[in-house]
Design an enzyme around this catalytic site. Structure first.
Site, short mmCIF file in Angstrom:
data_model
loop_
_atom_site.label_atom_id
_atom_site.label_comp_id
_atom_site.label_asym_id
_atom_site.label_seq_id
_atom_site.Cartn_x
_atom_site.Cartn_y
_atom_site.Cartn_z
N ASP A 165 0.78 -1.24 0.00
CA ASP A 165 0.00 0.00 0.00
C ASP A 165 0.81 1.29 0.00
O ASP A 165 0.55 2.19 -0.78
CB ASP A 165 -0.92 0.04 1.23
CG ASP A 165 -1.88 -1.14 1.29
OD1 ASP A 165 -1.73 -2.10 0.50
OD2 ASP A 165 -2.78 -1.12 2.15
N GLU A 395 1.48 -9.13 11.63
CA GLU A 395 1.30 -8.82 10.20
C GLU A 395 2.67 -8.70 9.54
O GLU A 395 2.89 -9.21 8.43
CB GLU A 395 0.53 -7.50 10.10
CG GLU A 395 0.14 -7.11 8.69
CD GLU A 395 -0.76 -5.86 8.67
OE1 GLU A 395 -0.98 -5.25 9.74
OE2 GLU A 395 -1.24 -5.51 7.58
C1 DGY Z 1 -6.11 -1.53 4.04
O1 DGY Z 1 -7.26 -1.16 4.23
O2 DGY Z 1 -5.15 -1.21 4.74
C2 DGY Z 1 -5.84 -2.48 2.98
O3 DGY Z 1 -4.50 -2.76 2.81
C3 DGY Z 1 -6.51 -2.20 1.69
O4 DGY Z 1 -6.48 -3.40 1.01
#
Ligand code: DGY
Length: 426
Positions: A165, A395
């Protein structure tokens, strides 16, 4: 002593998968990510396979049950609503049943299907036969909608599609995105995870602006690929699709689908040649490319090392990647940081700007093993094992200290433990 520790971790990993299992699909972690995520589910299937073969297939079948008619597979499937996540179905407005997002994610599912079949043998032919047309349709969708350069590469139209992201790669292309019309919103992720481990507010404004753009054109994927505000050829999705095409080809041959096999061979040859476009000689690595600005994005990230997984690169390009690994291993205690430790933007705890991710390590290690670097592959496995054993099923992890980052009790980390990271011969 070690065996007992490992058994305890096995039990905890199993317990995480069971607790996150919603009956047919698995949430990445409760609270932070309360729906089905595309590539998470593929990795999770590998974890289930260690104790329940049927359940492993079901995870992928459930994901593909949300496939659109044109082959597109969404990055989130909102099987049930949950107000604890933003942006939910009322923001995406894709008008689908089940409700889904309007963007996709790295297509690891075909590779996972191949590995499940290889582990289970003939007994899994039924599932392979059932899934093959859906996987092929998804890959075709990528080839037809996302290879805008005609080189076999993959265009990403939102940073969330890449799965990485807030990678520094996206800073420049994101800075050009107009945020003047972003609707007011309230983030929910910061109620669950420290702000210094998550993307910034500026990132979120731009994520939302790109989402709204797609929504305003009713999720017309061809229009988005042609004119959307964020258009980047992603080295991660490109290498993952190239590898997944190879794995799908194996399944096509297995099923005697010769016409489809020929088609896939052509796509693979195209991508094998086309990936040279992403080589950045100054960085000494395959890098993503900003199509809007027409510029390479000069960042060495963990995705650059997926070239091994894709079976891409010349001998000298591979040697340069290995030299990077060597250099980084002298500075980071744990491999592979998501951004080069020597880059000024490296941040050891902020999501995809430094932390180590278990499932990326698994893919990179698999590629390294196949490319003839078993010692590096084992180093990545051992680092992942040490991180999980030392900190738990987070994570991601700080590459300098091993501290867990982001969400806890995370499904794909548990799955990677069961499938790969634990030392097998205990
Ligand atoms: C989030 O909402 O952080 C996700 O990575 C989007 O997929």
């Amino acid at each position: 002593m070690k065996a007992a520790v490992t058994n305890d971790l096995d039990r905890r990993a199993l317990a995480i998968l069971k607790a996150n299992d919603q009956g047919g699909y698995t949430v990445p972690t409760h609270g932070l990510y309360p729906f089905q995520w595309n590539w998470d589910s593929a990795f999770v299937a590998l974890g289930f396979a260690s104790f329940d073969a049927e359940r492993a297939w079901r995870e992928i079948e459930t994901l593909l049950a949300a496939q659109w008619e044109d082959g597109f597979v969404p990055h989130i499937v909102f099987w049930k609503d949950d107000s604890g996540y933003f942006p939910g179905p009322s923001v995406w407005r894709t008008r689908r049943h089940p409700a889904t997002s309007g963007i996709t994610q790295p297509p690891v599912a075909a590779s996972v299907a191949r590995w499940l079949y290889e582990a289970q043998g003939e007994a899994a032919l039924v599932q392979v036969r059932r899934l093959f047309p859906k996987l092929l349709a998804w890959h075709r969708w990528f080839h037809e909608c996302r290879d805008t350069l005609g080189k076999g590469l993959v265009l990403a139209t939102h940073p969330w599609e890449t799965g990485r992201d807030n990678s520094a790669e996206w800073d420049r292309p994101m800075s050009a995105v107009d945020i003047s019309r972003v609707e007011p919103y309230e983030r929910r992720d910061l109620m669950k995870v420290d702000a210094d481990m998550r993307p910034t507010k500026e990132n979120y404004d731009r994520y939302l602006a790109i989402l709204q753009w797609g929504r305003d054109c009713a999720w017309d994927h061809r229009a988005i690929a042609r004119e959307g505000p964020f258009r980047v050829v992603d080295i991660g999705m490109t290498t993952i699709l190239l590898r997944a095409d190879r794995d799908l080809l194996v399944l096509a041959e297995l099923l005697g689908e010769m016409e489809h096999a020929d088609y896939l061979r052509k796509r693979i040859s195209l991508a094998e040649a086309g990936i040279a476009f992403l080589w950045n000689d100054d960085v000494g690595a395959f890098c993503s490319y900003d199509l809007v600005a027409g510029q390479s994005l000069p960042y060495l990230t963990s995705a650059s090392f997926l070239a091994f997984f894709a079976g891409a690169g010349s001998a000298s390009e591979r040697a340069r990647l290995i030299a990077h690994l060597e250099r980084i291993s002298g500075k980071a205690r744990y491999l592979v940081p998501s951004l080069d430790v020597d880059h000024p933007d490296f941040d050891p705890i902020r999501y995809w700007r430094g932390p180590v991710w278990a499932m990326v390590n698994f893919l990179v290690a698999r590629g390294l093993m196949e490319a003839g670097y078993p010692d590096w592959a084992e180093r990545l496995r051992r680092d992942t094992e040490t991180l999980i054993a030392g900190t738990g099923f987070f994570e991601a992890y700080c590459p300098l200290t091993g501290r867990g980052t982001g969400g806890d009790a995370f499904s794909w980390t548990a799955a990677m433990w069961l499938h790969w990271a634990r030392e097998k011969n205990q």
